[in-house]
Design an enzyme around this catalytic site. Structure first.
Site, PDB file in Angstrom:
ATOM      1  N   LYS A 181       0.773  -1.684  -0.119  1.00 38.87           N
ATOM      2  CA  LYS A 181      -0.181   0.218   0.070  1.00 38.87           C
ATOM      3  C   LYS A 181       1.157   1.071   0.256  1.00 38.87           C
ATOM      4  CE  LYS A 181      -3.072  -0.391   3.674  1.00 38.87           C
ATOM      5  NZ  LYS A 181      -3.989  -0.165   5.142  1.00 38.87           N
TER       6      LYS A 181
ATOM      7  N   LYS B  92       3.025   2.585   2.285  1.00 40.94           N
ATOM      8  CA  LYS B  92       2.047   2.974   3.597  1.00 40.94           C
ATOM      9  C   LYS B  92       3.260   2.331   5.177  1.00 40.94           C
ATOM     10  CE  LYS B  92      -1.824   4.421   5.425  1.00 40.94           C
ATOM     11  NZ  LYS B  92      -3.051   4.289   6.161  1.00 40.94           N
TER      12      LYS B  92
HETATM   13  N1  C2G Z   1     -10.660   7.160   9.121  1.00 38.88           N
HETATM   14  C1  C2G Z   1     -11.322   7.679   8.983  1.00 38.88           C
HETATM   15  N2  C2G Z   1     -11.032   8.849   9.740  1.00 38.88           N
HETATM   16  C2  C2G Z   1     -10.069   9.574   9.749  1.00 38.88           C
HETATM   17  C3  C2G Z   1      -8.956   8.422   9.368  1.00 38.88           C
HETATM   18  C4  C2G Z   1      -9.166   6.780   9.137  1.00 38.88           C
HETATM   19  O1  C2G Z   1     -12.695   6.699   9.302  1.00 38.88           O
HETATM   20  N3  C2G Z   1      -9.641  10.838   9.815  1.00 38.88           N
HETATM   21  C5  C2G Z   1     -11.279   5.884   8.055  1.00 38.88           C
HETATM   22  C6  C2G Z   1     -10.163   4.656   6.946  1.00 38.88           C
HETATM   23  O2  C2G Z   1     -11.057   6.170   6.205  1.00 38.88           O
HETATM   24  C7  C2G Z   1     -10.704   3.921   7.390  1.00 38.88           C
HETATM   25  C8  C2G Z   1      -9.770   3.733   8.367  1.00 38.88           C
HETATM   26  O3  C2G Z   1     -10.788   4.767   9.451  1.00 38.88           O
HETATM   27  O4  C2G Z   1     -11.798   3.482   7.213  1.00 38.88           O
HETATM   28  C9  C2G Z   1      -8.563   2.826   8.764  1.00 38.88           C
HETATM   29  O5  C2G Z   1      -7.583   4.142   8.040  1.00 38.88           O
HETATM   30  P1  C2G Z   1      -6.144   3.577   7.288  1.00 38.88           P
HETATM   31  O6  C2G Z   1      -5.466   2.795   9.297  1.00 38.88           O
HETATM   32  O7  C2G Z   1      -5.186   4.733   6.747  1.00 38.88           O
HETATM   33  O8  C2G Z   1      -6.486   2.283   7.274  1.00 38.88           O
HETATM   34  P2  C2G Z   1      -6.098   2.659   5.060  1.00 38.88           P
HETATM   35  O9  C2G Z   1      -4.738   2.371   5.134  1.00 38.88           O
HETATM   36  O10 C2G Z   1      -6.927   3.347   4.384  1.00 38.88           O
HETATM   37  O11 C2G Z   1      -6.554   0.764   4.397  1.00 38.88           O
HETATM   38  O12 C2G Z   1      -8.025  -2.643   2.447  1.00 38.88           O
HETATM   39  C10 C2G Z   1      -7.998  -1.206   2.935  1.00 38.88           C
HETATM   40  C11 C2G Z   1      -7.199   0.003   3.359  1.00 38.88           C
HETATM   41  O13 C2G Z   1      -6.571  -1.402   3.931  1.00 38.88           O
HETATM   42  C12 C2G Z   1      -7.035   0.829   3.561  1.00 38.88           C
END
Ligand code: C2G
Length: 129
Positions: A44, A46
């Protein structure tokens, strides 16, 4: 039992994560979280501060979370949904549309992200001191 699933890295846990986990759980009785492995984070593009095992323990300590499974590839969601008998798939709306293909096997819901907070923002703010 109505089962919900969501996925993410959940590094440096913050209120945005808690909000979506709480809201996801409100749609059912049992919340499964597909937690990105350290290897999948690389895919990803990340990197997480906390390694997978610690992020998993942190998530398991949250009252809204019932089960944490590893997310190691993009393609596993359909199998997860079938194998775990999931009713609803939930993601933040930064992913809106990306997972509509799952609507043939479960409900798909995108929830508004929590404004003003992100792991990246936290890291950058801390760098500024
Ligand atoms: N999130 C949120 N508000 C934020 C930050 C994050 O609602 N201010 C939500 C994201 O939209 C996501 C969840 O928290 O639904 C987890 O965020 P991340 O850990 O950044 O996940 P991500 O890297 O987007 O991975 O297959 C899907 C991926 O693994 C999603």
């Amino acid at each position: 039992m109505k089962k919900i699933i969501t996925y993410g890295t959940f590094d440096l846990l913050h209120i945005g994560h808690i909000n979506i986990l709480k809201r996801a759980k409100s749609f059912g009785d049992y919340l499964v979280v597909g937690l990105s492995t350290d290897g999948f984070n690389t895919i990803k593009h990340k990197s997480s501060y906390h390694r997978y095992e610690d992020r998993k323990k942190i998530l398991e300590a949250i009252r809204y979370v019932d089960e944490v499974i590893p997310e190691s590839m993009w393609e596993q969601k359909e199998d997860d949904i079938v194998n775990h008998k999931i009713d609803t798939f939930v993601m933040g709306d930064d992913w809106k549309g990306e997972f509509d293909y799952l609507s043939s096997i479960c409900k798909v819901r995108y929830l508004p992200r929590t404004d003003g907070i992100s792991t990246t923002k936290t890291k950058n703010d801390l760098k500024k001191g």
